[in-house]
Design an enzyme around this catalytic site. Structure first.
Site, PDB file in Angstrom:
ATOM      1  N   LYS A   1      33.745  16.484 -40.857  1.00 29.68           N
ATOM      2  CA  LYS A   1      32.668  15.909 -40.398  1.00 29.68           C
ATOM      3  C   LYS A   1      31.279  16.317 -39.279  1.00 29.68           C
ATOM      4  CE  LYS A   1      31.380  12.021 -41.782  1.00 29.68           C
ATOM      5  NZ  LYS A   1      32.107  10.675 -41.510  1.00 29.68           N
TER       6      LYS A   1
ATOM      7  N   SER B   1      33.101  13.384 -35.896  1.00 32.72           N
ATOM      8  CA  SER B   1      34.204  12.918 -35.880  1.00 32.72           C
ATOM      9  C   SER B   1      35.200  12.678 -35.438  1.00 32.72           C
ATOM     10  CB  SER B   1      34.465  12.433 -37.533  1.00 32.72           C
ATOM     11  OG  SER B   1      35.860  11.224 -38.001  1.00 32.72           O
TER      12      SER B   1
ATOM     13  N   THR C   1      10.167   9.810 -56.743  1.00 30.72           N
ATOM     14  CA  THR C   1       9.423   7.973 -56.983  1.00 30.72           C
ATOM     15  C   THR C   1      10.875   7.725 -56.783  1.00 30.72           C
ATOM     16  OG1 THR C   1       9.124   8.962 -58.934  1.00 30.72           O
ATOM     17  CG2 THR C   1       7.642   8.829 -57.766  1.00 30.72           C
ATOM     18  N   HIS C   2      10.952   5.957 -56.729  1.00 32.68           N
ATOM     19  CA  HIS C   2      12.543   5.438 -57.015  1.00 32.68           C
ATOM     20  C   HIS C   2      13.432   6.519 -56.576  1.00 32.68           C
ATOM     21  CE1 HIS C   2       9.036   2.895 -59.043  1.00 32.68           C
ATOM     22  NE2 HIS C   2       8.994   4.197 -59.860  1.00 32.68           N
TER      23      HIS C   2
ATOM     24  N   SER D   1      11.496 -11.626 -10.382  1.00 34.61           N
ATOM     25  CA  SER D   1      11.601  -9.737 -11.380  1.00 34.61           C
ATOM     26  C   SER D   1      11.907  -8.705 -11.264  1.00 34.61           C
ATOM     27  CB  SER D   1      10.252 -10.341 -12.132  1.00 34.61           C
ATOM     28  OG  SER D   1       8.854 -10.232 -11.139  1.00 34.61           O
TER      29      SER D   1
ATOM     30  N   LYS E   1       7.159  -7.720 -19.202  1.00 31.81           N
ATOM     31  CA  LYS E   1       7.751  -6.963 -18.534  1.00 31.81           C
ATOM     32  C   LYS E   1       8.989  -4.994 -19.916  1.00 31.81           C
ATOM     33  CE  LYS E   1       6.085  -8.034 -14.898  1.00 31.81           C
ATOM     34  NZ  LYS E   1       6.013  -8.992 -15.962  1.00 31.81           N
TER      35      LYS E   1
ATOM     36  N   ASN F   1      -1.685 -13.173  -9.863  1.00 30.66           N
ATOM     37  CA  ASN F   1      -0.748 -13.340 -11.307  1.00 30.66           C
ATOM     38  C   ASN F   1      -2.506 -11.745 -11.749  1.00 30.66           C
ATOM     39  OD1 ASN F   1       0.123 -15.811 -10.844  1.00 30.66           O
ATOM     40  ND2 ASN F   1      -1.859 -16.933 -11.417  1.00 30.66           N
TER      41      ASN F   1
ATOM     42  N   GLU G   1      19.609   8.745 -37.650  1.00 21.66           N
ATOM     43  CA  GLU G   1      20.732   7.365 -37.800  1.00 21.66           C
ATOM     44  C   GLU G   1      19.861   6.465 -36.263  1.00 21.66           C
ATOM     45  OE1 GLU G   1      24.993   7.764 -39.560  1.00 21.66           O
ATOM     46  OE2 GLU G   1      24.879   8.965 -38.564  1.00 21.66           O
TER      47      GLU G   1
HETATM   48  N1  ARG Z   1       5.929 -11.426 -11.033  1.00 21.73           N
HETATM   49  C1  ARG Z   1       5.738 -12.189 -11.440  1.00 21.73           C
HETATM   50  C2  ARG Z   1       5.057 -11.372 -13.006  1.00 21.73           C
HETATM   51  O1  ARG Z   1       5.651 -10.696 -13.645  1.00 21.73           O
HETATM   52  C3  ARG Z   1       3.652 -12.084 -10.912  1.00 21.73           C
HETATM   53  C4  ARG Z   1       2.859 -13.269 -10.504  1.00 21.73           C
HETATM   54  C5  ARG Z   1       3.516 -14.172 -10.347  1.00 21.73           C
HETATM   55  N2  ARG Z   1       3.023 -15.359 -10.694  1.00 21.73           N
HETATM   56  C6  ARG Z   1       3.190 -16.731 -10.141  1.00 21.73           C
HETATM   57  N3  ARG Z   1       2.026 -17.488  -9.672  1.00 21.73           N
HETATM   58  N4  ARG Z   1       4.034 -16.646  -9.333  1.00 21.73           N
HETATM   59  O2  ARG Z   1       4.166 -12.354 -13.977  1.00 21.73           O
END
Ligand code: ARG
Length: 489
Positions: free
Chosen positions: A293, A287, A165-166, A33, A335, A120, A300
């Site tokens: 344009k 454009s 409205t509408h 990650s 994330k 964790n 948008e």
């Molecule tokens: N990169 C992990 C996450 O975003 C970190 C926690 C990972 N924990 C584990 N026991 N593998 O959640």
């Protein structure tokens, strides 16, 4: 982002002793990650510093170790900020990259940092710290956009526009009143983020992997150091809860909904058919084939990006729905949707705050183009749709006619005016009297657009005086209940 893999030997990884063969290259890429969570680096260091300080204060590690950790992490933060830190895919995530670098720098003290902690509770803490700062930026961004809208509303407190409205012309309203509707939506949005911030601002650290830790930790101390309002009170929930991320993304979705509605109006209003407003050139493109344009690209895209943020909300809800307690690797997928939601929202708020600003005039000259309003076209459109028909009905009611009869009499008068291709106010008194004998000379004052808007003079009504009162109320609220200050309390 340097996604360089190096040939680490097995003992370089944090969990390597248990394994008989190295992780496959493709699996490393799949599970890593660091390509996106490197954005949490400063918060990861902040969390580690607070954790180390507590470990030292509790006598779990020596104060010399704490000093070495502080020194090492300060250097690492500098390397990261200078763009000199080498992120390695082999080290999986932001946490292991920083920890490995720390250990390379300071040896065993670095290896003691992870005492009583797990990735964790570490990652949950990092995300909360990042999201807290981001929420404050969002609230500031909303307030900035409100400021632009308030200035516009003040400049157009008595400018008349057809109210729809509408998407059919309904009754005349003031443009300031119309803009203030969005200021109200944004007020609720800011309050939603301030409320969500309370639930973001709780400390997971101390939950360790899932069950807590056997070391004599002081969670309150860590919470205090990091500015959290308190600790997450159940360790299983602490490591696995992502409600705060979902709430944030929902609040963001609702802001985008509001801005998407505004975008739709801006797109309509800036089309030559309406020609109510002109968006400054720096927000538009031309454009490549049609020279005439001028496309409202920004509105948008805001409308389009709203779908993208809704997608992130759905992704996060779906991410959580099947997970048993406690932490699962699925959570790593929180994330990218969260980061992209914040990035999209923050830049949208910033661009809109600029796009909806009044032109900057110095010495009678426009020095910076801004949002332009074509009052004549707005006025003409309000006339075209018999927008004061309700006022005529109300006039008859005030003369004693039951509302339903008045409604019918006016409907017939409108039909006549449509046939003659004139406005109600252009019909002679004798003609109007054919539809209701109660009509007198004084009718013409209610048939004007000004008469119509001025008569709706109660809180929440469209009268220019009410628009000014609403602006003053919101301005006072923004100053007095500074949401950022409240959010931080
Ligand atoms: N990169 C992990 C996450 O975003 C970190 C926690 C990972 N924990 C584990 N026991 N593998 O959640």
């Amino acid at each position: 982002m340097i996604e360089k893999t190096n040939s680490l030997n097995k003992k370089d990884t944090s969990w390597s002793g248990r394994f008989n063969e190295p992780v496959a290259e493709l699996v490393k890429k799949y599970t890593a990650s660091v390509g996106f969570d490197y954005r949490l680096a400063a918060y990861d260091i902040q969390g580690s510093l607070a954790h180390a300080k507590m470990l030292g204060a509790q006598g779990i590690i020596s104060l010399d170790d704490v000093k070495a950790i502080e020194q090492g992490l300060a250097e690492i933060l500098q390397e990261i900020e200078a763009g000199q830190f080498e992120w390695l895919l082999d080290l999986e995530d932001v946490h292991l990259n920083i920890e490995k670098r720390l250990t390379d720098k300071i040896g065993d003290a670095g290896k003691r940092l992870h005492t009583g902690r797990s990735r964790n509770d570490q990652v949950a803490t990092d995300v909360r710290l990042w999201l807290r700062a981001t929420t404050d930026q969002v609230i500031a961004g909303i307030t900035k956009l409100q400021a632009s809208l308030l200035d516009l509303a003040q400049a157009h407190f008595d400018t008349i526009i057809p109210g729809f409205t509408h998407l059919q012309v309904a009754q005349p309203v003031t443009f300031g009143h119309h803009l203030m509707a969005y200021v109200e939506m944004l007020k609720r949005d800011a309050a939603r983020f301030a409320d969500c911030r309370k639930r973001i601002n709780r400390l997971p650290l101390g939950a360790a992997a899932l069950a807590g830790t056997s070391y004599p930790i002081d969670r309150e101390m860590v919470a205090k150091t990091l500015g959290f309002d308190g600790v997450c009170e159940n360790s299983l929930d602490a490591v696995s809860d992502r409600d705060f991320a979902i709430e944030f993304t929902f609040a963001a979705s609702l802001v985008m909904t509001h801005l998407s509605r505004l975008s739709e109006e801006l797109i309509l209003w800036s089309s030559p058919r309406f020609a109510f407003v002109d968006i400054a050139d720096r927000f538009c493109t031309g454009s490549s084939i049609m020279p005439q344009k001028k496309n409202p690209d920004v509105p948008e895209l805001v409308r389009g990006k709203t779908g993208r943020v809704y997608g992130h909300l759905t992704a996060l809800l779906t991410l959580m729905k099947g997970q048993p307690l406690a932490y699962n690797k699925d959570n790593q997928e929180d994330k990218e949707p969260l980061f992209d939601t914040a990035d999209t929202l923050l830049v949208t708020l910033e661009i809109y705050a600029d796009m909806l600003r009044l032109p900057v005039v110095e010495g009678g000259k426009v020095v910076k183009a801004g949002f332009m309003v074509n009052k004549e076209n707005m006025r003409k459109a309000a006339f075209e749709g018999y927008a004061t028909a309700t006022d005529l009905a109300d006039y008859l009611v005030k003369k004693g006619m039951p509302f339903r009869d008045a409604h019918e009499a006016v409907a017939l008068a409108v039909r006549h005016a449509v046939d003659k291709k004139v406005d109600l106010s252009e019909l002679p008194l004798s003609t109007l009297q054919e539809f209701a004998t109660e009509i007198g000379e004084d009718v013409y004052s209610v048939l004007t657009l000004e008469g119509s808007v001025n008569s709706r003079n109660h809180i929440g009504g469209t009268a220019p005086a009410q628009v000014q009162a609403a602006i003053a109320r919101i301005q006072a609220e923004i100053v007095q209940n500074d949401l950022l200050v409240i959010a931080k309390k």
